[in-house]
Write a protein that holds these residues in place. Sequence first.
Motif, mmCIF file in Angstrom:
data_model
loop_
_atom_site.group_PDB
_atom_site.id
_atom_site.type_symbol
_atom_site.label_atom_id
_atom_site.label_comp_id
_atom_site.label_asym_id
_atom_site.label_seq_id
_atom_site.Cartn_x
_atom_site.Cartn_y
_atom_site.Cartn_z
ATOM 1 N N SER A 95 15.843 -12.099 16.840
ATOM 2 C CA SER A 95 16.892 -11.074 16.776
ATOM 3 C C SER A 95 18.198 -11.490 17.434
ATOM 4 C CB SER A 95 16.384 -9.771 17.415
ATOM 5 O OG SER A 95 15.506 -9.115 16.540
ATOM 6 N N SER A 96 18.256 -12.702 17.966
ATOM 7 C CA SER A 96 19.503 -13.167 18.573
ATOM 8 C C SER A 96 20.247 -14.141 17.658
ATOM 9 C CB SER A 96 19.219 -13.849 19.920
ATOM 10 O OG SER A 96 18.405 -14.996 19.735
ATOM 11 N N GLY A 97 19.660 -14.446 16.508
ATOM 12 C CA GLY A 97 20.247 -15.429 15.607
ATOM 13 C C GLY A 97 21.145 -14.815 14.557
ATOM 14 N N PRO A 98 21.334 -15.525 13.447
ATOM 15 C CA PRO A 98 22.186 -15.018 12.367
ATOM 16 C C PRO A 98 21.577 -13.784 11.707
ATOM 17 C CG PRO A 98 21.044 -17.017 11.683
ATOM 18 C CD PRO A 98 20.798 -16.871 13.148
ATOM 19 N N VAL A 99 22.440 -13.042 11.024
ATOM 20 C CA VAL A 99 22.063 -11.761 10.426
ATOM 21 C C VAL A 99 22.361 -11.795 8.930
ATOM 22 C CG1 VAL A 99 22.622 -9.293 10.371
ATOM 23 C CG2 VAL A 99 22.485 -10.496 12.563
ATOM 24 N N LEU A 100 21.479 -11.181 8.149
ATOM 25 C CA LEU A 100 21.688 -11.003 6.720
ATOM 26 C C LEU A 100 22.028 -9.532 6.477
ATOM 27 C CD1 LEU A 100 19.393 -12.390 3.890
ATOM 28 C CD2 LEU A 100 20.314 -10.079 3.778
ATOM 29 N N VAL A 101 23.092 -9.276 5.751
ATOM 30 C CA VAL A 101 23.462 -7.905 5.378
ATOM 31 C C VAL A 101 23.083 -7.682 3.919
ATOM 32 C CG1 VAL A 101 25.307 -6.218 5.077
ATOM 33 C CG2 VAL A 101 25.332 -7.763 7.048
ATOM 34 N N LEU A 102 22.205 -6.720 3.690
ATOM 35 C CA LEU A 102 21.763 -6.349 2.350
ATOM 36 C C LEU A 102 22.446 -5.031 1.999
ATOM 37 C CD1 LEU A 102 19.781 -6.953 0.001
ATOM 38 C CD2 LEU A 102 18.051 -5.667 1.273
ATOM 39 N N SER A 103 23.200 -5.003 0.907
ATOM 40 C CA SER A 103 24.061 -3.844 0.654
ATOM 41 C C SER A 103 23.996 -3.313 -0.770
ATOM 42 C CB SER A 103 25.519 -4.187 1.004
ATOM 43 O OG SER A 103 26.017 -5.221 0.167
ATOM 44 N N ALA A 104 24.379 -2.051 -0.886
ATOM 45 C CA ALA A 104 24.567 -1.353 -2.164
ATOM 46 C C ALA A 104 25.477 -0.166 -1.873
ATOM 47 C CB ALA A 104 23.234 -0.879 -2.740
ATOM 48 N N HIS A 105 26.116 0.395 -2.891
ATOM 49 C CA HIS A 105 26.958 1.577 -2.642
ATOM 50 C C HIS A 105 26.312 2.809 -3.237
ATOM 51 C CE1 HIS A 105 28.945 2.260 -6.651
ATOM 52 N NE2 HIS A 105 28.758 0.965 -6.814
ATOM 53 N N TYR A 106 26.381 3.910 -2.496
ATOM 54 C CA TYR A 106 25.719 5.135 -2.957
ATOM 55 C C TYR A 106 26.659 6.117 -3.630
ATOM 56 C CZ TYR A 106 27.291 7.663 1.315
ATOM 57 O OH TYR A 106 28.037 8.252 2.315
ATOM 58 N N ASP A 107 27.946 5.876 -3.597
ATOM 59 C CA ASP A 107 28.886 6.799 -4.244
ATOM 60 C C ASP A 107 28.989 6.505 -5.743
ATOM 61 O OD1 ASP A 107 32.008 5.299 -4.514
ATOM 62 O OD2 ASP A 107 30.370 4.295 -3.482
ATOM 63 N N HIS A 108 29.465 7.497 -6.487
ATOM 64 C CA HIS A 108 29.803 7.279 -7.896
ATOM 65 C C HIS A 108 31.021 8.142 -8.234
ATOM 66 C CE1 HIS A 108 29.296 5.453 -11.703
ATOM 67 N NE2 HIS A 108 28.987 6.571 -12.346
ATOM 68 N N LEU A 109 31.149 8.596 -9.453
ATOM 69 C CA LEU A 109 32.413 9.177 -9.923
ATOM 70 C C LEU A 109 32.479 10.697 -9.876
ATOM 71 C CD1 LEU A 109 33.070 6.837 -12.989
ATOM 72 C CD2 LEU A 109 33.899 6.594 -10.641
ATOM 73 N N ASN A 180 24.499 -8.427 -2.118
ATOM 74 C CA ASN A 180 24.988 -7.132 -2.586
ATOM 75 C C ASN A 180 24.395 -6.810 -3.950
ATOM 76 O OD1 ASN A 180 26.691 -4.777 -2.539
ATOM 77 N ND2 ASN A 180 28.068 -5.826 -3.967
ATOM 78 N N LEU A 181 23.828 -5.617 -4.080
ATOM 79 C CA LEU A 181 23.230 -5.165 -5.332
ATOM 80 C C LEU A 181 24.059 -4.022 -5.905
ATOM 81 C CD1 LEU A 181 20.901 -6.651 -3.801
ATOM 82 C CD2 LEU A 181 19.320 -5.049 -4.892
ATOM 83 N N ASP A 182 24.589 -4.214 -7.106
ATOM 84 C CA ASP A 182 25.404 -3.182 -7.742
ATOM 85 C C ASP A 182 25.156 -3.240 -9.247
ATOM 86 O OD1 ASP A 182 27.251 -1.330 -8.519
ATOM 87 O OD2 ASP A 182 28.952 -2.245 -7.499
ATOM 88 N N MET A 183 24.375 -2.276 -9.756
ATOM 89 C CA MET A 183 23.969 -2.213 -11.159
ATOM 90 C C MET A 183 22.878 -3.249 -11.453
ATOM 91 S SD MET A 183 27.678 -1.528 -13.013
ATOM 92 C CE MET A 183 26.969 -1.677 -14.664
ATOM 93 N N VAL A 184 21.654 -2.876 -11.128
ATOM 94 C CA VAL A 184 20.545 -3.814 -11.318
ATOM 95 C C VAL A 184 19.398 -3.233 -12.157
ATOM 96 C CG1 VAL A 184 21.034 -5.093 -9.193
ATOM 97 C CG2 VAL A 184 19.476 -3.130 -9.106
ATOM 98 N N ALA A 185 19.645 -2.115 -12.855
ATOM 99 C CA ALA A 185 18.537 -1.426 -13.527
ATOM 100 C C ALA A 185 18.556 -1.497 -15.049
ATOM 101 C CB ALA A 185 18.496 0.048 -13.096
ATOM 102 N N ARG A 186 19.704 -1.712 -15.663
ATOM 103 C CA ARG A 186 19.788 -1.637 -17.122
ATOM 104 C C ARG A 186 19.530 -2.998 -17.753
ATOM 105 N NH1 ARG A 186 22.493 3.176 -19.229
ATOM 106 N NH2 ARG A 186 22.612 2.067 -21.212
ATOM 107 N N GLN A 187 18.721 -3.017 -18.813
ATOM 108 C CA GLN A 187 18.356 -4.283 -19.439
ATOM 109 C C GLN A 187 19.093 -4.536 -20.758
ATOM 110 O OE1 GLN A 187 16.123 -4.312 -22.503
ATOM 111 N NE2 GLN A 187 16.884 -2.203 -22.556
ATOM 112 N N ASP A 188 20.210 -3.838 -20.975
ATOM 113 C CA ASP A 188 20.953 -3.990 -22.229
ATOM 114 C C ASP A 188 21.270 -5.460 -22.525
ATOM 115 O OD1 ASP A 188 21.253 -1.378 -20.986
ATOM 116 O OD2 ASP A 188 22.597 -0.867 -22.636
ATOM 117 N N GLY A 189 21.686 -6.190 -21.495
ATOM 118 C CA GLY A 189 21.988 -7.614 -21.655
ATOM 119 C C GLY A 189 20.788 -8.507 -21.443
ATOM 120 N N LYS A 190 19.646 -7.916 -21.113
ATOM 121 C CA LYS A 190 18.357 -8.595 -20.965
ATOM 122 C C LYS A 190 18.360 -9.688 -19.898
ATOM 123 C CE LYS A 190 17.190 -7.689 -25.796
ATOM 124 N NZ LYS A 190 16.508 -6.440 -25.468
ATOM 125 N N ALA A 191 19.240 -9.563 -18.909
ATOM 126 C CA ALA A 191 19.266 -10.556 -17.826
ATOM 127 C C ALA A 191 19.936 -9.960 -16.596
ATOM 128 C CB ALA A 191 20.027 -11.809 -18.263
#
Length: 301
Positions: A95-109, A180-191
């Motif tokens: 816990s004294s070493g480097p840190v990884l920040v895992l993020s996503a945004h919860y707001d929308h329009l 950072n994860l932003d839009m990871v659920a739709r498979q329209d582009g299949k990737a």
Amino acid sequence: MSVTTSMHAQSVAASDATTARIMQRLGALAADSMEGRRAGTAGSVRARAWIVAELTAMGAKSIGSSYAMPITLRARAGSDTSGANIVARIPGKNSSGPVLVLSAHYDHLGVRNGEIFNGADDDASGCVALLTIAERLLREPPEHDVILAFFDAEESGMVGSKAFVNAPPVPIERIALNINLDMVARQDGKALWVSGTSHTPSLKPIAEVAAKTSAVTIRFGHDTKDLKPGDDWTGSSDHAAFHSKGIPFLYLGVEDHADYHKSGDDADKVDPAFYRGTVEFAYALVRAADAKLSTVMRQAK
């Protein structure tokens, strides 16, 4: 039934339960009752409370006295000027070493002309992925601290992530990487795309390790200046705030689809199998990055 068959059946049942849980959470965060989660609205406050309740239930701890880190929003008709990022910490073995920040945004329009913009893919999907990953990290702690950051006001100029990097909860020199994860659920582009490796080439072998076992197609790119406008995703989401501070990033996202920033971005448009696959890849990526985090930090300097 043989022991092997029984174990397989139990594994499939657990897998189905995990997918069902992911989809249940997605439906809850992208429900009409959240009113599109526009920053500074009552719907945003409800979404924030829901995420905090999930973090509390799983035992993830806040960094300070509260999960909420207040931010100031620009004045807009029908919205308050107060918002908040939601931040939690998964303690690592070091816990004294480097840190990884895992993020996503919860707001929308929010709500426009009577239509609710639920933002299931954008970005309830990233938030639910973070919650799923957090539960696993709490069961099997990472080597390094992982900070979970659910950013507010991404849709209005990445206000939350900019506030975070300008006043981080740990010294900024300790932050080795943002995923950072932003839009990871739709498979329209299949990737699912991984962006950021052109800026920090040493990250590509790490991501390739996770991609080897991925159930969904993983592609690399959308991160070079020679692309046509809009195809370079370097500045397209909250990872841009980290990049501006010289912090390496990996951004996971799908191509824009027909419901991007439209009222049709609902949970029932999501293919559960594809979404489960992207969540599993993101988890594998976090594990692979955690194992090499000290190396990433040295090369970034």
